[in-house]
Design a protein around this motif. Structure first.
Motif, short mmCIF file in Angstrom:
data_model
loop_
_atom_site.label_atom_id
_atom_site.label_comp_id
_atom_site.label_asym_id
_atom_site.label_seq_id
_atom_site.Cartn_x
_atom_site.Cartn_y
_atom_site.Cartn_z
N UNK A 242 -4.84 -10.01 -74.46
CA UNK A 242 -4.66 -9.66 -72.91
C UNK A 242 -2.96 -10.23 -73.11
N UNK A 243 -2.06 -9.03 -72.22
CA UNK A 243 -1.33 -10.03 -71.64
C UNK A 243 -1.15 -9.19 -70.53
N UNK A 244 -0.86 -10.60 -69.39
CA UNK A 244 -0.73 -10.60 -68.26
C UNK A 244 0.75 -10.45 -67.06
N UNK A 245 0.80 -9.31 -66.76
CA UNK A 245 2.44 -8.95 -66.35
C UNK A 245 2.64 -8.93 -65.11
N UNK B 232 10.61 -10.49 -65.30
CA UNK B 232 9.21 -11.13 -65.25
C UNK B 232 8.72 -11.87 -65.72
N UNK B 233 7.28 -12.00 -65.37
CA UNK B 233 6.65 -13.24 -66.20
C UNK B 233 5.23 -12.78 -66.86
N UNK B 234 4.73 -13.21 -68.26
CA UNK B 234 3.89 -12.64 -68.65
C UNK B 234 3.02 -13.92 -69.57
N UNK B 235 1.52 -13.88 -69.69
CA UNK B 235 0.87 -15.16 -69.64
C UNK B 235 0.02 -14.26 -70.36
#
Length: 304
Positions: free
Chosen positions: A146-149, A215-218
Motif C-alpha cells: 500500500x501507499x498512503x499519500x 507531498x509525502x507518501x508512506x
C-alpha cells in the motif's frame, strides 16, 4: 559455565546464574543487555535483582534504557522496579523523548511523578490512534502493498502514475494469476491510498516517487517472508527505506513524531502508514477493498 540465561521470570535461576559468575552487563547473544530482556519479559523481582547488579541501571543500548523498554512494552510493574533501583524516568533518549514522557501517551500516564505534558498535537495523535486502529480492522493478511499519500485524490494519483482505468479481479480469481501492474485507488479524508492486495507494486520506487510530488507518501510491502518493509518518500525523494512500520522500536534517527507513532501503532503496520501521512479513514475499505477504482500502471521499470 553455560552462557544461556534462565527464563526471565525465574528469580532463583537468574540469581544462581549471576552468583556463578554471569556478567549482568554482557549483551545476550551480542544484542541486548540482560536487564533489557528482563524489563520486557521478566518479573519485577527479576528486574530488581539484575538492577542491583549492573554497573549502570540507565545503560543505553540502541538508544534505549531498560526503563524505556519497560514503558514501551507496557510493563508498569517493571518500570516501577527500575525507578526504585535508581533509573531516571526523565532522561532524554530517542529524539528527546524520555521514558516518563512516553508513558504519558500510553495506558499508564500516572506512572511517574508529573514534570511535563504532551503537546496539543501529541495529545491529538494519542486520541486518534485507537480510532484509526479500529477503523482499519480486521485488515489484510501478508503479501499486499500500500501507499498512503497526503493531500491528493485518487484521480490525481492516477494522473501522476499515468495509469488508466481498469477492470478489477473477479472474486474467485487466484492472486498468483493477477496482473502485477494492477492496483486499487481509494479516496480517504486527508488524501488517498493505493493498494495491491497480491503484490509489491504499490511500494515500488517509481510509484511512490511519482505519488509524492509536493507531498509525502508512506508505503509498505507486507512481505510474507521477511515481514513489513516500509519507506518514506517526500517530494520524489526517498527519505527512508527498508523501515519497519509497527515494529515497536524507533529507528535511531527517528523524529519526535515518529517515536510517538512507533509507540502508538505497535504491531499495527498499515495504521502506522495512514497515521504518518495524516490520513483519517472512517472504515477499512481503502485497505481491504473494494477500491474506488482499479488502475493499470504503465508497462515500464517501476523500480527506478
Amino acid at each position: 559455565m553455560s552462557s544461556e540465561w534462565p527464563a526471565w521470570n525465574d528469580l532463583a535461576g537468574i540469581r544462581a546464574h549471576l552468583d556463578a559468575g554471569a556478567d549482568p552487563d554482557a549483551l545476550v547473544h551480542g544484542w541486548r543487555p540482560p536487564l533489557d530482556f528482563a524489563a520486557e519479559y521478566g518479573t519485577p523481582e527479576v528486574v530488581a535483582e539484575l538492577a542491583g547488579r549492573v554497573t549502570d541501571v540507565d545503560a543505553v543500548n540502541e538508544g534505549r534504557t531498560a526503563l524505556w523498554t519497560a514503558v514501551s512494552e507496557g510493563r508498569p510493574d517493571n518500570a516501577r522496579a527500575l525507578m526504585e533501583a535508581g533509573a531516571d524516568p526523565w532522561r532524554p533518549l530517542i529524539a528527546g523523548w524520555s521514558p516518563a514522557r512516553l508513558s504519558l501517551a500510553g495506558p499508564h500516564p500516572d506512572l511517574f511523578p508529573p514534570r511535563a505534558e504532551l503537546s496539543a498535537a501529541e495529545s491529538a495523535a494519542v486520541a486518534e490512534a485507537p480510532r484509526l486502529i479500529e477503523a482499519l480492522a480486521p485488515g489484510r493478511d501478508g503479501g499486499f502493498s500500500l501507499a498512503c499519500v497526503a493531500g491528493i485524490t485518487a484521480a490525481e494519483a492516477a494522473r501522476r502514475l499515468e495509469a488508466s482505468p481498469a477492470e478489477g479481479p473477479e472474486e474467485d480469481d487466484e492472486f498468483d494469476d493477477l496482473d502485477d501492474l494492477l492496483v486499487g485507488a481509494t479516496d480517504v479524508p486527508g488524501g488517498c491510498v493505493i493498494v495491491q492486495p497480491w503484490g509489491y507494486a504499490a511500494q515500488t520506487p517509481g510509484v511512490t516517487k511519482a505519488l509524492s510530488s509536493g507531498t509525502v507518501c508512506y508505503a509498505m510491502y507486507a512481505n510474507p517472508k521477511s515481514g513489513n518493509q516500509g519507506q518514506i518518500v517526500r517530494d520524489g525523494t526517498i527519505e527512508g527505506w527498508d523501515l519497519h512500520p509497527g515494529g515497536g522500536v524507533p529507528r535511531p534517527d527517528a523524529t519526535p513524531e515518529e517515536v510517538l507513532l512507533t509507540y502508538l501503532y505497535k504491531h499495527e503496520a498499515p495504521a502506522y502508514c495512514y497515521a504518518y501521512t495524516s490520513l483519517r479513514p472512517t472504515d477499512s475499505r481503502s485497505l481491504t477493498g473494494p477500491p474506488d477504482q482499479w488502475l493499470q500502471l504503465p508497462t515500464r521499470d517501476h523500480w527506478t
